[in-house]
Design an enzyme around this catalytic site. Structure first.
Site, PDB file in Angstrom:
ATOM      1  N   HIS C 259      -2.247   7.364  -2.334  1.00 18.88           N
ATOM      2  CA  HIS C 259      -2.213   6.897  -3.725  1.00 18.88           C
ATOM      3  C   HIS C 259      -3.613   6.569  -4.227  1.00 18.88           C
ATOM      4  O   HIS C 259      -4.450   6.064  -3.489  1.00 18.88           O
ATOM      5  CB  HIS C 259      -1.294   5.691  -3.865  1.00 18.88           C
ATOM      6  CG  HIS C 259      -1.665   4.528  -3.003  1.00 18.88           C
ATOM      7  ND1 HIS C 259      -1.310   4.451  -1.677  1.00 18.88           N
ATOM      8  CD2 HIS C 259      -2.344   3.404  -3.266  1.00 18.88           C
ATOM      9  CE1 HIS C 259      -1.755   3.327  -1.167  1.00 18.88           C
ATOM     10  NE2 HIS C 259      -2.391   2.663  -2.093  1.00 18.88           N
ATOM     11  N   ASN C 260      -3.848   6.889  -5.469  1.00 17.73           N
ATOM     12  CA  ASN C 260      -5.118   6.581  -6.168  1.00 17.73           C
ATOM     13  C   ASN C 260      -6.299   7.424  -5.694  1.00 17.73           C
ATOM     14  O   ASN C 260      -7.420   7.231  -6.190  1.00 17.73           O
ATOM     15  CB  ASN C 260      -5.512   5.105  -6.019  1.00 17.73           C
ATOM     16  CG  ASN C 260      -4.472   4.157  -6.553  1.00 17.73           C
ATOM     17  OD1 ASN C 260      -3.654   4.547  -7.379  1.00 17.73           O
ATOM     18  ND2 ASN C 260      -4.487   2.929  -6.072  1.00 17.73           N
TER      19      ASN C 260
END
Lengths: 363, 363, 363
Positions: C259-260
């Site tokens: 994520h990210n």
């Protein structure tokens, strides 16, 4: 889904200040936030970003001076990272899987699906499977014969759950999770070279080349409450007993859990880790990404393994390890540093040898 | 499915003693066994567990004294681990995939599916694919155009097999196995930094940043008889010729087999291993979990690689290797031990330097 | 699909000589080629293979003497490896997914599917998804709510794309690619042992065992033009903002993108690599197979990491790294060599110690 600052603060148990009647529609990074969005700026390093965005309200840290940041309202949690849990649960727009049983789903007449469950398009549910209340099962999933799926299960698309797997409450399965494949267990008629190597640590002896016979998996997988399993992760059936995943344990993507493995409560297993057959993990174990653990060993409670560790022996409770082979993290870091100085050490020893042994010197 | 002790012993070619007319319904771990179950206690270490369970019959080891263990009957195989193969095959309850072609399956009219084959719900079979006798194809599988699938194939749910893949007899595909994806092969208009690094072992030179052009896979995958492929494992198509998996080879979960790879007969490849493009493995190779093998090399017959090994160079036949980079296992273990003593060695060398070079002193 | 040598040479921008009106139906390895096939013999090492096959025409290297090789015609590209891109695109027989929308596909009435798109059997498309012109979506795929899929997308079977994912033009998804699963993000009510270890590099302190609360993913995944994602690869949603994959980047099978993560343009990420949460990669980065990169770090433009590298710290632009932990490749190779000589070094130091410290002796 607009919420007021007061509603949000109340839901996550944090203090709110300023115009708490202000409503926001979503959360955003500080620099990207529009005026109707709640900025996540949980650390003083985001101060500059806040001024670039348009947010009127933000989640900050406990003693932040929100007026000085030009905001109209602020939420000030004691532990901002923990506040993220409640906040993101509240604001999650979800996958939009709808409700009810899609007409394209293929459900065996002997399966028991709770009337309030959602079953997505083209999902297949096998004989005698039972799906408890609150389940949301996404599209294109497969749930095998005699599976027991506890309350409030949430399955993303393409999940498979093999026959006889039993899962507790509040289960989450990410896309393409594979639970209940057969264990990888093969045996040669006579002892093999690989068996000899385990005894000798390097010598496979004069064993003959042989073909493998398959050991079938008679066990299944048993999963406790509050477990999450990542995308494309594979959890194999046990051979005679079940493979077990304890309550509260979270397993990331692309992870391999071998047959007969037993994992305790509240473990956190990061992506691409692998645990080989018949190994046991205690409670509250944390494995960094790409950790590997060999078969038939024990890893104690609260062990933490740094990313990429390859664990080849038992680890006592509470130990922090790193490396290949994994050893205590501080020992490993000292060894890494020493290894980098090794070429210079070799030159130093050559100099010493010349000084000590060369004629006319000291030798 | 009750069997008598005599039937089981006969089926697995082992000696039985005691009341061999006794019937059992399933196998179980010694401590968990009910009185109608056959305990698996193939090693003296299970003696205590046997007394905790209720089993009246057990699979023991060749010279076990079953009367002394309080049993009424026993099976006494010469190699208990090998006996597990026959026994578990006999007692396997299966996945309950039913029989016949499910009405929701989408089968191209030009495909040839043997009349006795099972095809599960929502499975898709493409043009001109041929499925031989005895096939059991689970739910939600995809079998592409012109695929040839040999006799007695067993596909768990969610398996995909791309166009033109050819597979021999007795194939087993675990959930989500991916056979026949395109190879990962890209090329820059001018030689790239990565190409320079291969030559220089560290210097990418002054090459320009470039975009990649795709090399399509014109080949497919060819798989011999008696092969098993694990869950979420990916086997890529060859570029011009086929990627090849030899007869009798077993590949575990989450393994990557690159384009143009050739794997010999009777290899055992454990979970999360990866074999890069155009590498060749001989026969009877064993790779522990998370092994990586670089592209365009040769790994000889009967090589054994310990878990986590990263193989960066050719390996001659019969060698046992370990480590990153992989070297002979005994060399590697000696190096690991030396590395742990390295910080002390550095202190010893400092002491020596003071003694030899410091004027008028030994300290 | 027969083509003449002239047509092929023209399409790939290479020089052709001899009977360029000769037609070929497919490409083949030199030793396997039939007389109607074009041999790929792009290197002098294939000379002998050519004589074993039946090819009358071949793709050779720039200054090859094709007459001497017994051929009737030849294509002579300046950079044969690059010529493979155009040639294989031209000769690719494809997967035979047909055209139009298969009647078994389940398409939400609010989805917008371009009239010329192909949608395979049993594929599911969610509410408000938009599929642009030229898309070919294979069987058993899932495309979630509000997904935007750009022109000319090509999805193999079993691909999943979660809600709100946005993808540019010319996207390719290999079988079972998983885009837009939830990020793996959990937090304990009080700081955890793992958080303490990050500070202390080895000491988890006296923190209590705790259960985890889930941080939901409010972001999605945003993918640029000309991206390819491998089989069983998983790309997680961002927490507040989106996870980002830059234009031109190619990602191999079984890779984890947390994520990210932000990945730049024209990167090449080989199989089984993993990039942990919130890490940023620049442009033109190349990661060898099984590379691991820890969370929250920066990897500069044009970094190249050798296979199996475990990157634990930021890497400046242009650096070539290898090892665990990853360091400059040449430093690492020097350390590997030194490590192999370490056992001998230890014996040398023992000899020195005896010579220097043992009373009355030099031995």
């Amino acid at each position: 889904m607009p919420f007021t600052i007061a509603q949000i603060a109340d839901a996550i148990g944090a203090k709110a200040e300023g115009d708490t009647a202000l409503a926001v529609t979503a959360v955003a990074e500080p620099a990207d936030a529009r005026s109707d969005q709640l900025a996540m700026a949980t650390n003083p390093k985001y101060t500059k970003d806040l001024s670039e965005g348009q947010a009127q309200a933000a989640v900050l840290w406990a003693d932040a001076d929100w007026r000085d940041l030009g905001l109209k309202a602020a939420i000030l949690p004691q532990r901002p990272r923990f506040a993220m849990a409640g906040l993101t649960r509240m604001m999650d727009p979800g996958q939009g899987f709808g409700s009810g049983i899609h007409p394209s789903a293929v459900i065996d007449p002997t399966a028991q699906v709770h009337p309030d469950a959602t079953v997505g398009p083209n999902t297949v549910i096998g004989p005698r499977a039972t799906i408890a209340e609150g389940a949301v099962i996404g599209p294109l999933c497969f749930i095998g014969a005699d599976v027991v799926l506890g309350p409030n299960a949430y399955l993303r698309e393409h999940v498979s759950i093999g026959a006889r797997v039993r899962i507790g409450a509040n289960f989450i399965g990410q896309p393409g999770a594979r639970i209940g494949g057969d264990g990888f267990s093969f045996v040669t008629p006579e002892p093999s070279g690989a068996e000899a190597v385990r005894e000798t640590l390097g010598d496979q002896g004069a064993t003959d080349a042989q073909s493998y016979a398959r050991i079938h998996s008679l066990g299944a997988v048993r999963i406790g409450d509050d477990v999450e399993i990542g995308a494309s992760t594979t959890i194999d059936n046990g051979t005679v007993r079940d493979t077990v995943i304890g309550a509260g344990t979270k397993i990331d993507n692309l992870t391999q859990i071998g047959h007969n493995v037993v994992i305790g409560r509240d473990c956190l297993i990061c992506a691409q880790s692998g645990i080989a057959g018949s190994t046991t993990l205690g409670n509250n174990v944390v494995l960094g990404g790409q950790t590997g653990i060999t078969d038939n060993i024990f890893v104690g409670d609260r062990v933490i393994a740094g990313g990429g560790s390859k664990v080849l022996t038992n680890i006592p409770a509470g130990r922090v390890v790193l490396g290949y082979p994994a050893t205590k993290m501080d020992t490993q870091i000292e060894a890494y540093k020493a290894l980098r100085r090794l070429p210079r050490l070799m030159r130093d020893v050559q100099t010493l040898q010349k000084a000590v042994f060369k004629p006319g010197s000291n030798d």
